[in-house]
Design an enzyme around this catalytic site. Structure first.
Site, mmCIF file in Angstrom:
data_model
loop_
_atom_site.group_PDB
_atom_site.id
_atom_site.type_symbol
_atom_site.label_atom_id
_atom_site.label_comp_id
_atom_site.label_asym_id
_atom_site.label_seq_id
_atom_site.Cartn_x
_atom_site.Cartn_y
_atom_site.Cartn_z
ATOM 1 C CE LYS A 297 -4.056 -2.097 2.164
ATOM 2 N NZ LYS A 297 -4.950 -2.121 3.354
ATOM 3 C CE LYS B 62 -10.399 -11.252 -2.084
ATOM 4 N NZ LYS B 62 -9.583 -11.246 -0.836
ATOM 5 C CE LYS C 37 -13.297 -0.325 -0.221
ATOM 6 N NZ LYS C 37 -12.255 -1.314 0.039
#
Length: 332
Positions: A114, A197, A200
């Site tokens: 991240k 995968k 959202k």
């Protein structure tokens, strides 16, 4: 009721759960209520590791809690609560941070991924230390089993290490949790990119369970397949078709090979139509129940408060023991 405990949590980072959340995690929470003392948490503190709009976070937290209940988590059989309502989570985190090496925390792959995507300078300290908060979430309830996917396995290993380290230095305090692996967990992929995968962050290929039925059906009927016509389960060669088969099998409680055989000679249109019908058969009553819960905020707040009170009954004495054993003077 078993004396063994299970803990799991979900972030309130979107207005609606997506199909992958439900099939990969939440439906298993419902089943685990039968065999464990279950503690389920909307982990709103975890959301603060990245910038949040305060009003949106409050709404998302209420909606996430309502969705947990609508999916079948029963407050009479489990303890559903909001993380920030139980202050012991943040308090134990500080103790665990004092036991965690900087290099150990630096090796957490989610932080590295991240921070690399967003830039290390913009990454918050909270993003760096949130595996210790996750460890506190689990250890506060002397949890025996934690349902985890591959992306969280490293964090559970850190939790186990911290529990063992604390017990070794200060005396037997925490249960060392085990991973609970659900063999029939369905990995749901993006409808437009079935090599990734469902997430959202890629809304075009993601089925949000609170979306209007027409939107849900259109996304499934527009799912990417391939240039062949044969329906068979082959994730490597036919990821799009295999993803639709996985969705349909999971929602109809059948194994995927049995579902595939039913479409021999039928083509992809019938499979997509049936997959859409199966998703809507769950999503429509689910969305109706969520609306019903959100339309009575007073009752929803009451259930939240009751869950937090029952969570604190377990968490508070565990924290008090940990504080005493590390040498902190009790207050009063």
């Amino acid at each position: 009721m078993s004396e063994r405990r299970v803990f799991s949590g979900i972030q309130p980072t979107a207005g609606s759960f997506q199909l992958g959340n439900y099939l990969g995690a939440i439906r298993h929470w419902v089943r685990l209520q039968e065999t464990y003392q279950a503690f389920y948490c909307v982990v709103d503190l975890h959301s603060l590791t990245v910038p949040q709009d305060p009003a949106e976070l409050r709404t998302a937290t209420m909606t996430a809690y309502a969705q947990i209940l609508a999916a079948g988590v029963d407050p009479a059989r489990s303890v559903p609560f909001v993380q920030s309502h139980v202050a012991e989570h943040a308090q134990l985190t500080w103790v665990l941070q004092g036991l965690t090496g900087f290099g150990e925390a630096s090796r957490m792959t989610q932080f590295k991924d991240k921070s690399t995507r967003g830039g290390a300078e913009s990454a918050s300290v909270g993003l760096f230390t949130y595996p210790m908060l996750m460890a506190a979430d689990i250890l506060l309830y002397r949890t025996h089993a934690v349902p985890v996917g591959e992306d969280q396995r490293q964090h559970l290993e850190l939790t186990r290490d911290l529990a063992q380290r604390f017990n070794s230095r200060f005396g037997d305090t925490f249960v060392v949790p085990e991973a609970h692996i659900v063999k029939e967990t369905a990995k749901i992929l993006d409808l437009q990119d079935p090599t990734a995968k469902m997430s959202k962050s890629q809304p075009g290929g993601c089925v949000f369970l609170l979306d209007p039925p027409k939107v849900i059906a259109k996304k499934i009927r527009s799912a990417v397949t391939d240039s062949e016509t044969e329906v068979r389960f082959d994730p490597a060669a036919k990821p799009g078709v295999s993803n639709l088969l996985t969705i349909l099998a999971a929602l109809t409680a059948r194994d995927v090979e049995t579902v595939a055989k039913a479409y021999q000679g039928s083509g992809y249109g019938a499979l997509k139509a049936d997959a859409a019908d199966a998703v809507l058969a769950f999503a429509e009553p689910f969305a109706a129940r969520v609306r019903e819960l959100l339309d009575d905020p007073g009752e929803l707040a009451r259930v939240m408060a009751d869950g937090a009170a029952r969570a604190r009954e377990v968490a508070a004495p565990v924290l008090a023991t940990a504080y005493q054993r590390v040498g902190l003077v009790p207050a009063g």
